[in-house]
Design a protein around this motif. Structure first.
Motif, short mmCIF file in Angstrom:
data_model
loop_
_atom_site.label_atom_id
_atom_site.label_comp_id
_atom_site.label_asym_id
_atom_site.label_seq_id
_atom_site.Cartn_x
_atom_site.Cartn_y
_atom_site.Cartn_z
N ARG A 256 -5.04 23.93 13.59
CA ARG A 256 -3.62 24.13 13.32
C ARG A 256 -3.38 24.49 11.86
O ARG A 256 -2.58 25.37 11.54
CB ARG A 256 -2.84 22.85 13.68
CG ARG A 256 -2.76 22.56 15.17
CD ARG A 256 -2.09 21.21 15.41
NE ARG A 256 -1.99 20.90 16.82
CZ ARG A 256 -1.61 19.72 17.31
NH1 ARG A 256 -1.28 18.74 16.46
NH2 ARG A 256 -1.54 19.52 18.60
N SER A 257 -4.09 23.80 10.97
CA SER A 257 -3.94 24.06 9.54
C SER A 257 -4.41 25.47 9.20
O SER A 257 -3.77 26.17 8.40
CB SER A 257 -4.74 23.03 8.75
OG SER A 257 -4.70 23.30 7.38
N LYS A 259 -4.40 28.10 11.16
CA LYS A 259 -3.44 29.07 11.66
C LYS A 259 -2.21 29.14 10.76
O LYS A 259 -1.70 30.22 10.48
CB LYS A 259 -3.02 28.68 13.09
CG LYS A 259 -4.09 28.92 14.14
CD LYS A 259 -3.57 28.51 15.52
CE LYS A 259 -4.66 28.75 16.57
NZ LYS A 259 -4.21 28.31 17.93
N GLU A 260 -1.78 27.98 10.28
CA GLU A 260 -0.60 27.94 9.41
C GLU A 260 -0.89 28.55 8.04
O GLU A 260 -0.03 29.10 7.39
CB GLU A 260 -0.12 26.51 9.26
CG GLU A 260 0.46 25.93 10.53
CD GLU A 260 0.75 24.44 10.41
OE1 GLU A 260 0.50 23.88 9.32
OE2 GLU A 260 1.22 23.85 11.41
#
Length: 261
Positions: A256-257, A259-260
């Motif tokens: 997730r990190s 992708k962000e």
């Protein structure tokens, strides 16, 4: 490839994780906060090479630890031997991204947060996540993925150590699933195993029942931790057993990190 490091009070798990979040290889070593980055590197790089891989396959490192003294050496390992700046679970940019709906959110262990993240990603609805480790933790994760709190109890090995230390004539025994459901032991060793094992099952059953009653909605039970395999035969007790839950939660955080970012 991600190198995920999940450090508990008893063992440290290392895993190479593919881009889709599946573990490629995993290893375990006893926790020792005095172990240096160089010692980790000799051991870990050798194991990576035994998998037919080169250390250069590691292009990211994510760390979850409940042993603060060990963190510096993990960071040094990542920087010195893999040439990456590690990400630490719970700290920007690898923040949990879930509500920690308790009175002291800063005190929630990263292992419990990672368990909650992975369990919610894999299962719908309210969950009770039981982790059998140095301590046994029983946590409620609601249907929205929020961590709502839980229970901390002495772990199986800790309970046995305390019993043996306090009773001079009791021998040290190995913890294993008994051969039968009989709870009337005929030897000292069998009586100790019954007390530890079936006593633990009874405790977990009772606490699950109390927690379910308090939640008041349908609940799935997910077990994890190094000792979870001891209880896999009790199919009625758990809906799922996943020893890699915290590692999967850490890998999910990292993805997730990334992708962000």
């Amino acid at each position: 490839m991600l190198l995920a490091i999940e450090a508990g009070n008893t063992n440290i798990k290392f895993a190479l994780v593919n881009s889709d979040g599946t573990p490629r290889a995993r290893w375990r070593i006893a926790t020792d906060a005095r172990r240096t980055a160089d010692e980790y590197a000799v051991w870990l790089i050798g194991l990576i090479e035994l998998e037919g891989l080169d250390r250069n396959v590691v292009d990211a490192v994510a760390i979850s630890t409940v042993v603060p003294r060990a963190l510096h050496n993990f960071q040094t390992l990542a920087e010195k031997y893999f040439n990456v700046t590690p990400l630490i679970a719970g700290r920007a940019p690898l923040e949990y991204g879930i509500a920690l709906d308790v009175d002291e959110p800063h005190a929630v262990g990263s292992d419990r947060a990672c368990n909650a993240i992975a369990a919610h990603a894999a299962h719908d609805g309210d969950l009770i996540v039981i982790s059998f480790g140095t301590a046994t933790t029983i946590d409620h994760v609601d249907f929205r993925g929020a961590y709502k709190g839980g229970i901390i109890a002495p772990g199986l090995n800790l309970s046995l150590d305390a019993l043996v230390a306090a009773a001079a004539k009791l021998p040290r025994i190995a913890i294993e699933a008994p051969d039968t459901d009989n709870v009337i032991g005929r030897t000292t060793e069998s009586q100790m195993l019954i007390g530890i094992y079936w006593g633990y099952v009874a405790m977990v059953e009772g606490l699950i029942a109390r927690m379910k009653s308090q939640i008041g909605r349908p609940v799935k039970i997910v077990a994890t931790g190094g000792l979870a395999a001891l209880f896999q035969q009790h199919e009625a007790l758990f809906d799922a057993v996943d020893p890699d839950l915290a590692l999967k939660g850490l890998a999910l955080l990292w993805r997730r990190s990334a992708k962000e970012g």
